[in-house]
Design a protein around this motif. Structure first.
Motif, mmCIF file in Angstrom:
data_model
loop_
_atom_site.group_PDB
_atom_site.id
_atom_site.type_symbol
_atom_site.label_atom_id
_atom_site.label_comp_id
_atom_site.label_asym_id
_atom_site.label_seq_id
_atom_site.Cartn_x
_atom_site.Cartn_y
_atom_site.Cartn_z
ATOM 1 N N PRO A 34 0.810 -1.224 0.000
ATOM 2 C CA PRO A 34 0.000 0.000 0.000
ATOM 3 C C PRO A 34 0.845 1.277 0.000
ATOM 4 O O PRO A 34 0.497 2.265 -0.646
ATOM 5 C CB PRO A 34 -0.835 -0.123 1.278
ATOM 6 N N LEU A 35 1.951 1.255 0.735
ATOM 7 C CA LEU A 35 2.892 2.376 0.755
ATOM 8 C C LEU A 35 4.263 1.879 0.317
ATOM 9 O O LEU A 35 4.707 0.810 0.744
ATOM 10 C CB LEU A 35 3.003 2.980 2.155
ATOM 11 N N ALA A 37 7.870 4.134 4.412
ATOM 12 C CA ALA A 37 7.527 4.918 5.603
ATOM 13 C C ALA A 37 8.825 5.308 6.293
ATOM 14 O O ALA A 37 9.777 4.527 6.351
ATOM 15 C CB ALA A 37 6.644 4.124 6.555
ATOM 16 N N VAL A 44 5.564 9.477 4.585
ATOM 17 C CA VAL A 44 5.341 8.317 3.723
ATOM 18 C C VAL A 44 5.581 8.675 2.263
ATOM 19 O O VAL A 44 5.481 9.837 1.858
ATOM 20 C CB VAL A 44 3.911 7.750 3.887
ATOM 21 N N ASP A 71 3.912 7.546 -1.098
ATOM 22 C CA ASP A 71 2.744 6.882 -1.661
ATOM 23 C C ASP A 71 2.835 6.925 -3.180
ATOM 24 O O ASP A 71 3.532 7.776 -3.744
ATOM 25 C CB ASP A 71 1.484 7.623 -1.176
ATOM 26 N N ARG A 72 2.146 5.999 -3.867
ATOM 27 C CA ARG A 72 2.098 6.085 -5.320
ATOM 28 C C ARG A 72 1.520 7.431 -5.750
ATOM 29 O O ARG A 72 1.916 7.995 -6.776
ATOM 30 C CB ARG A 72 1.244 4.952 -5.902
ATOM 31 N N THR A 98 1.353 11.783 -0.854
ATOM 32 C CA THR A 98 2.680 11.930 -0.252
ATOM 33 C C THR A 98 2.874 13.351 0.261
ATOM 34 O O THR A 98 3.301 13.571 1.400
ATOM 35 C CB THR A 98 3.774 11.589 -1.280
ATOM 36 N N HIS A 146 6.404 7.147 -7.481
ATOM 37 C CA HIS A 146 5.170 7.700 -8.042
ATOM 38 C C HIS A 146 4.860 7.149 -9.426
ATOM 39 O O HIS A 146 3.694 6.960 -9.786
ATOM 40 C CB HIS A 146 5.274 9.226 -8.103
ATOM 41 N N ALA A 155 1.616 4.014 9.882
ATOM 42 C CA ALA A 155 1.956 3.967 8.459
ATOM 43 C C ALA A 155 3.009 2.905 8.165
ATOM 44 O O ALA A 155 3.011 2.313 7.077
ATOM 45 C CB ALA A 155 2.451 5.334 7.988
ATOM 46 N N CYS A 156 3.892 2.631 9.117
ATOM 47 C CA CYS A 156 4.953 1.643 8.895
ATOM 48 C C CYS A 156 4.382 0.254 8.664
ATOM 49 O O CYS A 156 5.034 -0.597 8.047
ATOM 50 C CB CYS A 156 5.910 1.613 10.075
ATOM 51 N N SER A 176 2.004 -0.516 6.788
ATOM 52 C CA SER A 176 1.500 -0.626 5.414
ATOM 53 C C SER A 176 2.598 -0.416 4.387
ATOM 54 O O SER A 176 2.320 -0.357 3.193
ATOM 55 C CB SER A 176 0.386 0.407 5.180
ATOM 56 N N ALA A 177 3.836 -0.313 4.851
ATOM 57 C CA ALA A 177 4.944 0.028 3.957
ATOM 58 C C ALA A 177 5.828 -1.180 3.671
ATOM 59 O O ALA A 177 6.193 -1.926 4.591
ATOM 60 C CB ALA A 177 5.785 1.153 4.561
#
Length: 474
Positions: free
Chosen positions: A88-89, A92, A102, A104-105, A110, A208, A306-307, A309-310
């Motif tokens: 997902p991420l 992080a 984070v 993020d795509r 981000t 990205h 957040a970590c 999901s990274a």
């Protein structure tokens, strides 16, 4: 060895060696890959390093350059078993207050977590992202006249800058500065070094534009897919076959080395004039890494949500902390709080560990050839941002710079990038030549990460070497 002749023999089956062989085979050329180890792969291997059922990536783990490679993107690797998993991420970067920046795509997502730098980050990245494919094609290659000069000129303005100066000029807040510094530290250069900023910029762009995926089943699947494709094209791979001299190889019109200068000199140094030998002898290797693989009885209890999901987590705190740690390494010292790169593949790929269990992949930079055990320092940095982490460790596997070199002779002193990637040596690797993939011997070529564009699982060094060979074979 078979007695037949080949158009080309490739020594070494890392991603660059396999890419070179595939490119040659696609044109109908006969090619054999010769590998010293029992399995192909080089830096893309996966093994049960700790406990049964725990599959660890021995070297490379997360592959923004793999999914973003202009050459790999043209190959039907998915038809040969390669599947990318996008966490997902992408990244992080936690802080001591329990929060994290984070990657993020989504560019907007981000930027939105960067406080005062929400607009600055988007303004920096958007022009590059709008033409990311052409930018990656231009950047992942040798120094040459660009097809898109204005685009490359924009990147060229960043190329000589240091990550430390770049981050401070472009961002006001610590969150943006720190996450950019962590990405730039992948260069294995001090963050004050000219040229370090472009690494951070390119890794952000890749996140990205393409993501930072892991390979389903392990990094070995990248080598397996390339090998399967090669064999389907008529190419051959011979394993458990160390090469001590050119006499160990079958006859061929060309030999491509997926090796660093030290191994090339040992195999073929007598074929080169003294001046070229001296250049290879003076090739500079970079810092080493100290790597830790862990079997865990549960996921890492990160304080920052957040970590969890990274796929990748950077542990180093603030920009100044990261800069200090990398400076210490460059000066031959071992930081008490090293910058630690963590990958947690099993969160997103259940094939990596038994049900309910997890793997963790982590390393820090150390001076080349270091003999210092950094296990305690790495684990302390993880515990800093994930209290209670130590209680979840079931088993450890340690790879020091020496054990990395023993495992793969290309990792000289633990250098996983095939040589120092500073401005002086980025495009002149491994020697100063108009075409860096050639040698003074018209039959011998170099296509390893010791040639441009350098380290990473992208295959572009091997691709450009094979393109050179194809022109010679015409």
């Amino acid at each position: 060895m078979t007695a037949r002749d080949y158009d080309a023999v490739v020594v070494g089956s890392g991603p660059n060696g396999l890419a070179a062989a595939v490119n040659l085979a696609r044109t109908g050329r006969s090619v054999m890959v010769v590998e010293a180890a029992s399995t192909p792969g080089g830096g893309t291997r996966t093994a049960e390093l700790t406990l049964p059922g725990f599959r660890h990536d021995v070297c490379s783990a997360v592959h923004p350059l793999g999914i973003g490679s202009p050459f790999f993107r043209r190959l039907p690797l998915e038809q040969h078993g390669l599947r990318w998993i996008q966490p997902p991420l992408a990244l992080a970067h936690p802080f001591d207050d329990g929060t994290a920046a984070v990657l993020d795509r989504s560019l907007e997502a981000t930027a939105s977590a960067l406080g005062p730098d929400v607009d600055a980050y988007q303004a920096l990245m958007r022009p590059y992202l709008e033409d990311a494919e052409n930018l990656l094609r231009g950047a992942l290659g040798p120094l040459r006249v660009p097809r898109h000069p204005l685009l490359m000129a924009r990147l060229g303005l960043v190329a000589p800058q240091s990550a430390l100066g770049f981050a401070k000029r472009h961002f006001q807040g610590e969150r943006a500065r720190a996450i950019f510094g962590g990405m730039s530290a992948h260069s294995m250069l001090p963050l004050e070094s000219p040229g370090s900023a472009v690494f951070g910029l390119m890794l952000a762009l890749l996140a990205h534009a393409a993501g930072w995926p892991v390979a389903a089943g392990g990094s070995q699947r990248i080598a397996d897919a390339l090998g399967s494709l090669l064999c389907s094209l008529g190419g051959e791979i011979t394993t458990s076959c160390p090469v001590a001299s050119l006499d160990d190889l079958p006859s061929s019109d060309a030999v491509i080395f997926d090796l660093t200068p030290r191994q090339i000199l040992a195999i073929a140094g007598d074929r080169f004039p003294a001046a070229y030998r001296r250049q290879l002898e003076h090739f500079r290797y970079g810092p080493g890494v100290f790597k830790l693989d862990l079997a865990l009885d549960g996921p890492v209890p990160w304080r920052a949500e957040a970590c969890r999901s990274a796929g990748t987590v950077h542990l180093g705190g603030t920009l100044s902390e990261i800069a200090f740690a990398e400076r210490e390494v460059a000066q031959g010292r071992h930081p008490e709080r090293p910058f630690v790169l963590v990958a947690q593949q099993s969160l997103f790929d259940p094939s990596r560990a038994p049900a309910g269990k997890h793997t963790l992949w982590a390393y820090c930079h150390v001076p080349n050839g270091s003999t210092v055990d950094m296990t305690e320092q790495i684990e302390a940095q993880i515990e800093r941002f994930a209290p209670g982490f130590h209680k979840r460790i079931l088993a450890r596997h340690v790879m020091s710079p020496k054990s990395l070199q023993d495992y793969n002779a290309n990792y000289v002193g633990g250098d996983i990038n095939g040589g120092l990637q500073d401005l002086r040596q980025l495009f002149t690797r491994p020697a100063v030549r108009i075409n860096p993939y050639t040698t003074p011997d018209s039959r011998l070529f170099i296509g390893s990460s010791s040639t441009p564009p350098g380290g990473g699982v992208h295959g572009m060094c091997g691709y450009y070497a094979s393109q050179t060979v194809l022109r010679r074979l015409q």
